[in-house]
Structures are given as structure tokens and as C-alpha cells.
Motif scaffolding. Structure first.
Motif, PDB file in Angstrom:
ATOM      1  N   UNK A   1       0.997  -1.343  -0.135  1.00 31.99           N
ATOM      2  CA  UNK A   1      -0.030  -0.133   0.140  1.00 31.99           C
ATOM      3  C   UNK A   1       0.712   1.231  -0.156  1.00 31.99           C
ATOM      4  N   UNK A   2       1.670   1.263   0.757  1.00 32.05           N
ATOM      5  CA  UNK A   2       3.003   2.564   0.762  1.00 32.05           C
ATOM      6  C   UNK A   2       3.517   2.910  -0.475  1.00 32.05           C
ATOM      7  N   UNK A   3       3.970   1.454  -1.063  1.00 30.50           N
ATOM      8  CA  UNK A   3       4.534   1.608  -2.414  1.00 30.50           C
ATOM      9  C   UNK A   3       3.560   2.017  -3.504  1.00 30.50           C
ATOM     10  N   UNK A   4       2.304   1.755  -3.343  1.00 28.62           N
ATOM     11  CA  UNK A   4       1.496   2.108  -4.420  1.00 28.62           C
ATOM     12  C   UNK A   4       1.074   3.380  -4.191  1.00 28.62           C
ATOM     13  N   UNK A   5       1.084   3.864  -2.865  1.00 25.51           N
ATOM     14  CA  UNK A   5       0.805   5.525  -2.559  1.00 25.51           C
ATOM     15  C   UNK A   5       1.943   6.486  -3.432  1.00 25.51           C
ATOM     16  N   UNK A   6       3.392   5.658  -3.326  1.00 26.50           N
ATOM     17  CA  UNK A   6       4.299   6.633  -3.737  1.00 26.50           C
ATOM     18  C   UNK A   6       4.233   6.573  -5.421  1.00 26.50           C
ATOM     19  N   UNK A   7       3.595   5.514  -6.031  1.00 24.06           N
ATOM     20  CA  UNK A   7       3.728   5.422  -7.126  1.00 24.06           C
ATOM     21  C   UNK A   7       2.561   6.411  -7.953  1.00 24.06           C
TER      22      UNK A   7
END
Length: 462
Positions: free
Chosen positions: A230-236
Motif C-alpha cells: 500500500x505504501x509503495x502504491x501510494x508513492x507510485x
């Protein structure tokens, strides 16, 4: 506005040597943390997350500073910005050398990261004062000495830290940086400013910094992608928003930080694509080969210690040091396109060979040297190609983005290597298949960059 006097048409060899030495000593200072990270973690009681942050602090700062330094050099003069930048770098080196704890050391590394802007500023100067052919060779010399200095720093950091202390591994190259900077101040003439009447594009600068920072943070999370999706998706998502906003701002700005029309040139964008792919492949070899030397598996690995690994990597350091001048001379004689094609071919063949043959020390030693040589030649050719494909007033901006791409490529290759090596580790020992997979991926990524080579000669003369 008073028109500045035209600069002299040539500079002497001492001035070029001073720029080369400055690149070498900053390369040494840049590279001392990586090989001594376990020692720093032990002496400063750093946890793994602090160690990871320390290892990428300079990369993040360098990615943010390089395009700004290049743009300011184009506007206000390369020497003027270079001397001020090296003042910041010297302060960072002194802070790192005196650091009593982790926060102070991190501050020193953040300040040191400004050194990435040294190369585009040096290229601005050699393009102004040397002929086209001479500048290609000089760019190769400066680029090669920066890479060679980095390799030298990797080799000497451990012995200095263990023989003297961690403080001296920062202090010695910092003193060298100060001395060589003074030599540049004396030997290099003042180049006239360019677009001094143009205002700095602060919104574009802020958005570009946000793009690079978000991208580097995303890459740093690559090994943990499975546990924090989820964190990585938010960064994307954030990265996509920042990129879109930056494009809109740059299109509307009367004096953009980066002229998007410049990036649209085939010779420019293809240079960035090739640089990224080559650096990803190079980073994979830089990460995996030492690991393969140190591991002791069933029928693979060599259980080598730090001293032996340093000795095994020495031929690669020498190859990297000569790759820059060789790339500059070859680009002048044969053209950047031919040089890059040959370099990519050598790298691809070497990775393919490593995937199948890695059972003797000399296999890895020779392969690492070939990759270092071919990679250095390719990157130098890309810097030369980029610098000679734009007007003098855009030299710093265009070449600084090559360096940013280099930093991102190295970070991506290292993080991806760490991810699949961690995934292939059983009972604390990485499987041989993990190394093979890494070499295959590096070879494929490098080979795919050949698709962009054919566009290098479009829209620009060699």
C-alpha cells in the motif's frame, strides 16, 4: 545590462588537470561509506533502517542538486557555481569526519551529496574553452577520473578506517578536495555568465525535486515491496501526480528549469534511456560479484574475506579508471553511436558468460573488469553525446540529467539485486540460482538498450 567580455578560446593543460583531479578526489569522498557501512553501524550503534538511510543519503541529495547546479552553471557561469558547490561539499566532508553520532553523520552526507553537480559544471567549462574534439577527450578524462576515484575510495576506505579511524576516511579526501578546489580557483579563468536576466523557475525546481525524491524513496523500498504494497502504491500515485504537475509547469514557464523541447530530441532522450539501462546492469554486477566472492555454498562461492575481495576487485577499479579517457578518445574517433554499441555488446556477452561460468575466481575477476570498462566507456560516450548535441547554454542542464539518470539506474539495479537475492536466500545462504537470475536480468536489460541506440544520431551531428 553590461555585456561580459568574451572568454579566451583555450585553457592550458594545468586547468584541465585540476578539473580532473577535482573529479577524482570527489569520487573518492563519494565512495567511502559503502565498503565501511558495517563498521559504521557497529561503532555508531545504527539499526538497519539507519544504515539503509545512510547508504542512500548522498544519492538522494545528488539527484536533487545535479540538475539545479547544471542549470545555474548555464545561467551564471560554471566556475562561479562550481567553487560555491565545492565549499558545501568540503563543509559536508568536515562534518562527516567530526560526526559523533548518526544524525550529524547524516547531515554531513547530505551536504556531501552536492558533489554530483561537479561533473556538469566541469563540462560547461571545457566546452567553453576547448575545441570540439579536445572537449570530448577532456570530458572523458574528467568522467573517467570521477569513476576511478570512486573505485579507489572503495578500496582504501576500509584500511584507513581500520588502521586509523572512521574519522580519517572522511578527513583525508576532504582535505584533498579543499586543496584541489583552490587549484581550480587559481588555474581556471572566470567564464562569463549566460542567461543572467532569466528568473529561476522555483515551482519547476520544487516539483522536480519532489519527483526525484519520491522516485528514490520508492526504489529504496523495493526489497520490502511484498510487505508494504500500500505504501509503495501510494508513492507510485504521488510520483505520477508530481510528474504531471512538473510537465504542466515547465510548459508554461517563460524560463523553465528543464526545457521539455530539449528532452524531446532523439539524441537526448535516447542517451538517458541507454544510461539508465547500462547503469542498472552495472549496479547488478557491483552488488552480486562481491556477494558471490564472499558466499560459501554447495559448489559455488569462494568464502573470501574483505581483504581478498578488495584484491579481486582491483582490476575492475583500474578498468573503470581508464574507461573514461578511452571513451572520450573513442567517441572522438569513431563516434558515440559506434562506441556505445560496442560497449553494450561487451556487457551483454559478459553477463551471459557469467550466468553459465562462475566457478573460478578468475572468471569473476575478468568479467567484473570487462563490465567496468565497457560500462565506463558507454557512460562517457553518453555524456559526450549529450554535451555535444545541445547549445552551449544548455550544456549543464542536459549533462546533469545524464548524471541523475546514472544515480537512479545504480539505485534501481542495487535495490532490485538486493530484492531477488534476499528472496533466493535459504538458511542465510543465497542460492546459486539467485546469482544466475541476476546476471541474466542484467544482460537482458543491457541488451534492450540497443533499441535506443539507433536514435542517437537523429537530430544531432556527431
Amino acid at each position: 545590462m553590461t555585456t561580459p567580455l568574451a572568454p579566451p578560446t583555450r585553457i592550458g593543460k594545468p586547468a584541465v588537470v585540476a578539473l580532473g583531479l577535482l573529479a577524482a578526489v570527489t569520487g573518492v569522498l563519494e565512495s567511502v561509506v559503502a565498503p565501511t557501512l558495517p563498521l559504521l553501524q557497529r561503532e555508531l550503534s545504527m539499526n538497519p533502517s539507519q544504515g539503509a538511510l545512510l547508504s542512500i543519503a548522498m544519492l538522494i541529495t545528488g539527484a536533487l542538486v545535479a540538475p539545479v547546479a547544471g542549470n545555474l552553471g548555464d545561467r551564471y557561469g560554471g566556475k562561479r557555481v562550481l567553487i560555491r558547490l565545492m565549499t558545501v561539499v568540503s563543509a559536508g566532508g568536515l562534518v562527516s569526519s567530526l560526526a559523533p553520532n548518526v544524525p550529524v553523520l547524516l547531515l554531513g552526507q547530505v551536504l556531501q551529496g552536492a558533489m554530483v553537480g561537479t561533473l556538469p559544471l566541469s563540462i560547461i567549462l571545457v566546452r567553453k574553452y576547448l575545441s570540439s574534439g579536445e572537449s570530448q577527450v577532456a570530458i572523458g578524462v574528467v568522467s573517467g577520473l570521477f569513476i576511478g576515484g570512486g573505485m579507489l575510495g572503495t578500496l582504501i576506505a576500509g584500511p584507513i578506517a581500520e588502521g586509523l579511524s572512521r574519522h580519517w576516511m572522511f578527513a583525508i579526501p576532504t582535505f584533498a578536495v579543499i586543496v584541489v578546489t583552490l587549484c581550480v580557483q587559481v588555474l581556471m579563468p572566470n567564464d562569463p555568465p549566460g542567461r543572467t536576466d532569466a528568473r529561476i523557475d522555483w515551482p519547476g525546481l520544487a516539483l522536480l525535486s519532489g519527483v526525484l525524491l519520491t522516485l528514490m524513496l520508492g526504489l529504496s523500498m523495493a526489497p520490502e515491496v511484498g510487505s508494504r504494497p500500500l505504501v509503495l502504491g501510494a508513492l507510485v500515485v504521488l510520483l505520477a501526480v508530481l510528474v504531471a504537475g512538473w510537465i504542466v509547469v515547465e510548459r508554461r514557464s517563460p524560463a523553465p528549469m528543464v526545457d521539455l523541447r530539449l528532452l524531446a530530441k532523439p539524441a537526448i532522450w535516447s542517451s538517458y534511456v541507454i544510461t539508465f539501462a547500462v547503469c542498472v546492469g552495472t549496479a547488478v554486477s557491483m552488488f552480486l560479484v562481491p556477494q558471490l566472492f564472499s558466499v560459501s555454498g554447495d559448489g559455488y562461492g569462494f568464502a573470501a574475506g574483505s581483504t581478498d575481495i578488495g584484491r579481486y576487485l582491483l582490476p575492475g577499479a583500474v578498468a573503470a579508471a581508464v574507461s573514461g579517457p578511452l571513451g572520450g578518445v573513442a567517441s572522438r574517433r569513431f563516434g558515440s553511436t559506434a562506441v556505445v554499441t560496442a560497449g553494450i555488446g561487451v556487457m551483454t556477452a559478459t553477463f551471459a558468460a557469467l550466468a553459465f561460468v562462475h566457478t573460478e575466481v578468475w572468471h569473476l575477476v575478468v568479467a567484473k573488469a570487462l563490465i567496468a570498462l565497457a560500462s565506463g566507456v558507454c557512460i562517457t560516450a553518453m555524456v559526450v553525446k549529450t554535451a555535444t548535441s545541445v547549445d552551449h547554454g544548455d550544456t549543464g542542464t542536459a549533462t546533469s540529467l545524464v548524471l541523475v539518470t546514472r544515480v537512479i539506474g545504480f539505485a534501481a539495479g542495487a535495490q532490485v539485486s538486493g530484492a531477488f537475492l534476499t528472496a533466493g536466500t535459504v538458511s542465510g545462504v543465497p542460492a546459486e540460482s539467485a546469482f544466475v537470475t541476476g546476471f541474466v536480468i542484467a544482460g537482458v536489460v543491457t541488451a534492450l538498450s540497443l533499441l535506443a541506440v539507433r536514435t542517437l544520431s537523429k537530430g544531432a551531428k556527431e
